[in-house]
Design an enzyme around this catalytic site. Structure first.
Site: not given
Ligand SMILES: Cc1cc2nc3c(=O)[nH]c(=O)nc-3n(C[C@H](O)[C@H](O)[C@H](O)COP(=O)(O)O)c2cc1C
Ligand SMILES: Cc1cc2nc3c(=O)[nH]c(=O)nc-3n(C[C@H](O)[C@H](O)[C@H](O)COP(=O)(O)OP(=O)(O)OC[C@H]3O[C@@H](n4cnc5c(N)ncnc54)[C@H](O)[C@@H]3O)c2cc1C
Ligand SMILES: Cc1cc2nc3c(=O)[nH]c(=O)nc-3n(C[C@H](O)[C@H](O)[C@H](O)COP(=O)(O)OP(=O)(O)OC[C@H]3O[C@@H](n4cnc5c(N)ncnc54)[C@H](O)[C@@H]3O)c2cc1C
Ligand SMILES: Cc1cc2nc3c(=O)[nH]c(=O)nc-3n(C[C@H](O)[C@H](O)[C@H](O)COP(=O)(O)O)c2cc1C
Ligand code: FES
Ligand code: FES
Lengths: 308, 270, 308, 270
Positions: A125, A260
């Site tokens: 952030c 995801t």
């Molecule tokens: C729609 C969306 C919103 C997300 N919002 C946050 C968030 O608010 N805070 C955070 O630390 N990570 C956030 N992430 C990141 C996920 O927690 C995760 O680290 C990232 O998507 C990788 O994991 P994945 O490939 O299984 O999705 C977000 C991811 C997605 C797809």
């Protein structure tokens, strides 16, 4: 782990499960390891204009803009449900801020409340003071973690961004500054262009890339973090099934988070857990801990050179 | 109110995630298929205006596809869920290739349905925006009621086989095509009757919805529209699907919509 | 561009087309924009143990270890073929080193030779002096570019690594230090675990991730570089078709490179060019240059926040 | 010599990349298919021991698959290229699902063929390592020559339909299974004749190749083996496919092999 029992090593990742409630009807929440809430900031955030999400090759891009009801809204509207409905699943509150004060205020504001285990600090952030992200600025990160350590005795987990030359350096900094654990990794900055309109497809122009596309990067970051520090690690990034999760575990993660993939199948986290249990049984492994970081080196392996 | 959350969903059926077999698929217009899935849970609970997230799931790790939203186009007595699917980009092209016997993952029923409460209804459909009105008209016909159905397409090749519509809905839509190659020539809005007081329901491309909103405002008509926005989860958790509400806040199309009374939206921003 | 004519805006990326010869039988090399050679180092390099490549979700991972015949071997065995067989396609020599001296020696050693247009400097390589990569260390990068600028008047293109907090900073440094152009991007560090053997699948343990999986990251990096500097940019990463290439072009690239996709279809670079020409014709665009960086901002777009 | 490069390929046919239709596909053993593609260019040029890179290409952007190497298993008079494909991981599973009429991208012929030059030949095949020997035996039979064919599998379920082998090759392999459920019980190496002086050719899992190398060394027999390694390009450009050569340098399986005289390899490192 983190002084608590996890009914499963698989949690739902921040931002992909809201504050739990919507998933409660779809999956037996208390049978997964728990969940990490959408980011909570001190003040409510309206979030970014649409489009906020789109598919990318092997993944997706999102730029939600950290929309959330803010500290007070979270306590009033979201936390009660978590407190009342989750008996075994563990909850981490994902915390975000634009300054160290912001982060500290959220942690202090939450620390007296019940209904969650600890914090996952989202340092991907922009830091309004320094101009960079907390997660990419060694000094800012050290200061932030030190400061938050002073605000709470709960588990303090720092969520690393992969957007740095070496995640290992940042992992070590977190450990030295008093963190209790790490989450690896957050998303990669990306952009999709709508070539018909000649505009960025995403309202915020750029966004974070997640999903299977980033699986090898997440496994690598977990492995690097494990090499430079002794903190427990939650592995995140592209996990769809038990095989993906086991890659993280062998690389050094003791818990994993599914993000995801839950959009593709809300039951993904449950299936990952089931698959891990089957793998352990089939391979005569008594406890998952026996696999954590149990990567052997290949015979004849030289020093690691990233590319080419 | 920044956090409408899922309280808006009170009273609706809880969504379920089901792996469902494709019972039949039929090319009904250029690039457009009518697919029926075997999904009794969703068939039993869905209401006109609700939608499903349709995808292939995670079983085949090489085939990555986020699910896509589709209006429930019909529900059959045997637990069938009908979908009107137009191949547009990569995802819909992949879904269009599903073959009978293959399975897909359906999540639904989702979203706020049309709220017609016995009113006289005029449905205005652009393209595959026809889907929810097939469902609605079929339900109304089953209850012995009739709705007016105005349906516009670019040209004759895009028009959904009228015989199948008649069979499914017992209704005969008033057809418009932009080039006049089928039905009356012109935009579907040409079919609007300024004298009517019926509840207007609209579904289709955004320009159509905008035109409807202007018409409704001008003639003091009640209007509900189903809006489209990219969706991640479909259930209100990811905040991916926002459109601008009349009060300036972002509203989630998947759970506060996809059907909105026109006055809840900021038409300058949609 | 770079003082030369490019028969097409599409080149073959370094490491995926060898030194051209093998592709000459498969595609009309002189109808594509050109190619970037496999990295050339001062001394021959033996490369890494197998496995060196594997598929990943939406992409691939490689750890070749920069195997190459070295400066002298390249001049003796590879350059003659390029000189004799390519009439219109432009050649960049990809240069790698473990110290600024290494890089400079390769450039000086090549500069008197015919058969290529310019250099693409691969800075995704550990710097034995600094311990980090050249491409992730602002000072080392500035010094390297300044030094190489002193060794040649040929086009000097720096190939950026995405492995930094902000590619834009590094793009600006290259411009200030006298580079003529940029290539964006190289691969992402990744790891694949063979869960059966509990070993890294790749002989070198980690490797570089390429392919469609990194497409949105490459487009973003190109856009960032374009925002901070005025150098011509070659867009690289995950390009499979004209639509992918046009995303890079609208984001700011004037040329593109096709890498991994050539493994899937050796004709990919030819098809990308054909598709771009069709797009231009269909959209009444006279010259490709009219699209370079022609991204419009979306109405109501706020400041860019990477994630969440 | 660090850079053998493509000079090793002198005299071989230039590889071509062709989109080819699948003419037939047949389950010939557990998880194992015999596929024939319509690919006259490759059929005309391929020699036993050479391979093709087989993939789906880039036409469908959602379906990402790097091509996989497969030995040419046979070439037909009508321009057919036959492949013996065993579903192993994700890529081979996807390729096994190809349906007749669908197309794939074939790049070939690739690699160094077996060099038999009129010698007496004993072929030792483990599993789908049988493929190049079907091709070789068929060619030899057409020239009025015979080879000895020793073929091992884990169990009867994995054994390639002997009738089809006979039809393709006019040869009848000597079959071994580890559990004795078909043919003779034991490892395929049990079929080796210490008294023979024939040229040994080996293809199959690495432990089999290692055993063959030890046998050949012990008995002073000439041996050529086809090795397997992950491949990126298949044509010598990516340097992805190296194995350790006897002289300590990395040799590229795709262009310096995949067939190597046993003495060119470092058996301690393979
Ligand atoms: C729609 C969306 C919103 C997300 N919002 C946050 C968030 O608010 N805070 C955070 O630390 N990570 C956030 N992430 C990141 C996920 O927690 C995760 O680290 C990232 O998507 C990788 O994991 P994945 O490939 O299984 O999705 C977000 C991811 C997605 C797809
Ligand atoms: C509530 C709702 C109901 C719908 N009902 C129907 C229906 O009954 N029949 C039908 O054919 N289509 C319907 N659509 C539109 C359908 O979801 C899109 O055509 C589809 O998502 C496009 O995916 P794609 O991969 O083909 O397009 P691409 O452009 O390749 O998709 C890229 C990304 O954009 C998103 N996207 C693109 N267009 C849309 C869109 N119009 N709406 C939502 N997301 C989009 C996709 O989800 C994906 O993430 C509906 C959309 C919504 C929101
Ligand atoms: C010269 C040669 C000839 C071959 N001939 C045949 C044949 O005739 N019939 C047959 O069934 N198989 C053959 N193989 C093996 C076949 O290529 C592999 O089974 C296949 O690549 C595995 O892919 P996968 O996606 O199913 O496995 P995965 O393990 O999911 O693949 C992961 C990665 O590893 C690579 N990989 C895994 N195993 C192998 C392997 N054994 N060889 C090369 N790459 C591998 C894949 O290319 C991919 O990049 C041959 C291999 C080579 C090198
Ligand atoms: C097998 C392989 C070898 C590579 N070798 C080099 C290299 O020697 N020098 C270099 O600068 N980049 C090298 N790259 C990176 C590519 O040039 C390119 O930047 C990257 O693969 C992203 O593009 P792509 O997604 O189109 O492959 C290599 C990539 C691959 C896949
Ligand atoms: S699609 Fe996730 S909140 Fe609407
Ligand atoms: S597979 Fe690319 S060099 Fe052999």
């Amino acid at each position: 782990m983190f002084g608590a029992e996890f009914p499963s090593p698989v949690l739902l990742a921040s931002g992909t499960c809201g504050y739990g409630q919507e998933y409660a009807d779809l999956i037996p929440l208390d049978e997964i390891g728990g969940l990490v809430t959408k980011a909570v900031s001190l003040e409510p955030r309206p979030g970014n204009p649409p489009h906020r999400v789109a598919e990318t090759p092997g993944g997706m891009i999102n730029a939600i803009g950290l929309e959330n009801p803010g500290l007070r809204g979270f306590i009033a509207e979201k936390l009660p449900w978590l407190r009342e409905h989750l008996r075994r699943a563990q909850v981490f509150v994902n915390v975000v801020g634009h300054s160290a004060e912001d982060f500290a205020a959220v942690v202090r504001g939450l620390d007296g409340e019940d209904g969650f285990l600890g914090y996952e600090i989202n340092v991907s952030c922009p830091n309004v003071k320094g101009g960079t992200m907390f997660g990419t600025d060694e000094r800012a990160l050290a200061d932030l973690v030190t400061r938050l350590r002073g605000c709470t005795e709960r588990p303090l987990v720092i969520k690393l961004t992969p957007n740095v030359p070496d995640v290992g350096d940042f992992a070590r900094i977190c450990e030295e500054a008093g963190a209790d654990g790490l989450s690896a990794i957050n998303t990669f900055p990306g952009m999709v262009v709508d070539i018909g309109r000649r505009e960025p497809l995403i309202g915020n122009r750029s966004g974070g890339v997640s999903g299977p596309a980033i699986l090898p990067m997440g496994v690598y970051a977990t492995w690097r973090a494990r090499q430079t520090c002794g903190l427990p690690i939650m592995g995140i990034g592209g996990i769809r099934n038990a095989e993906d999760a086991l890659q993280y575990i062998l690389a050094g993660a003791c818990l994993v988070q599914v993000g995801t993939a839950s959009f593709v199948d809300p039951g993904a986290a449950v299936d990952v857990h089931e698959g891990i249990s089957k793998f352990l049984a089939a391979n005569g492994v008594a406890r998952l801990e026996d696999l954590v970081g149990a990567l052997r080196s290949r015979p004849g392996t030289g020093p690691a050179i990233p590319a080419g | 109110m920044l956090s409408a959350g899922s309280d808006v969903a009170v009273g609706r059926a809880t969504p379920v995630s089901r792996r469902a077999a494709l019972l039949s698929t039929r090319l009904v217009a250029r690039d457009t298929w009518w697919q029926e899935f075997d999904c009794p849970d969703i068939a039993a609970a869905a209401l006109p205006g609700q939608f499903v997230m349709l995808g292939v799931g995670l079983d085949e790790p090489g085939a990555w596809l986020l699910p896509r939203p589709f209006s429930v186009g019909w529900t059959g007595p045997g637990g069938e869920v009908g979908i009107l699917l137009r191949a547009y980009g990569q995802g819909t092209r992949a879904l269009a290739r599903l073959e009978v016997g293959q399975t897909a993952l359906l999540l639904g029923p989702l979203g706020r349905p049309f709220d017609t409460a016995g009113a006289d209804v005029e449905c205005v459909a652009g393209g595959v925006g026809l889907a929810p009105f097939i469902f609605l008209a079929a339900r109304e016909a089953a209850a012995g009621r009739r709705v007016r159905l105005i349906y516009g397409e670019r040209d004759a090749g895009a028009v959904f086989d009228p015989a199948l519509i008649a069979r499914l809905t017992d209704h005969d839509p008033e057809l418009f095509t932009e080039d006049g190659s089928a039905g009356r020539k012109g935009l579907v809005t040409a079919g609007l009757d300024p004298a009517s007081r019926a509840l207007l329901l609209g579904c289709g491309p955004t320009p159509l919805l905008r035109a409807l909103a202007a018409f409704a405002r001008e003639h003091g008509r009640r209007l509900q529209v189903s809006v489209e926005e990219h969706m991640g989860c479909g259930i209100g958790t990811c905040q991916g699907c926002v459109v601008r509400g009349a009060d300036g806040r972002w509203v989630k199309a998947c759970i506060e919509g996809s059907v909105f009374p026109a006055e809840e939206l900021d038409w300058g921003a949609i």
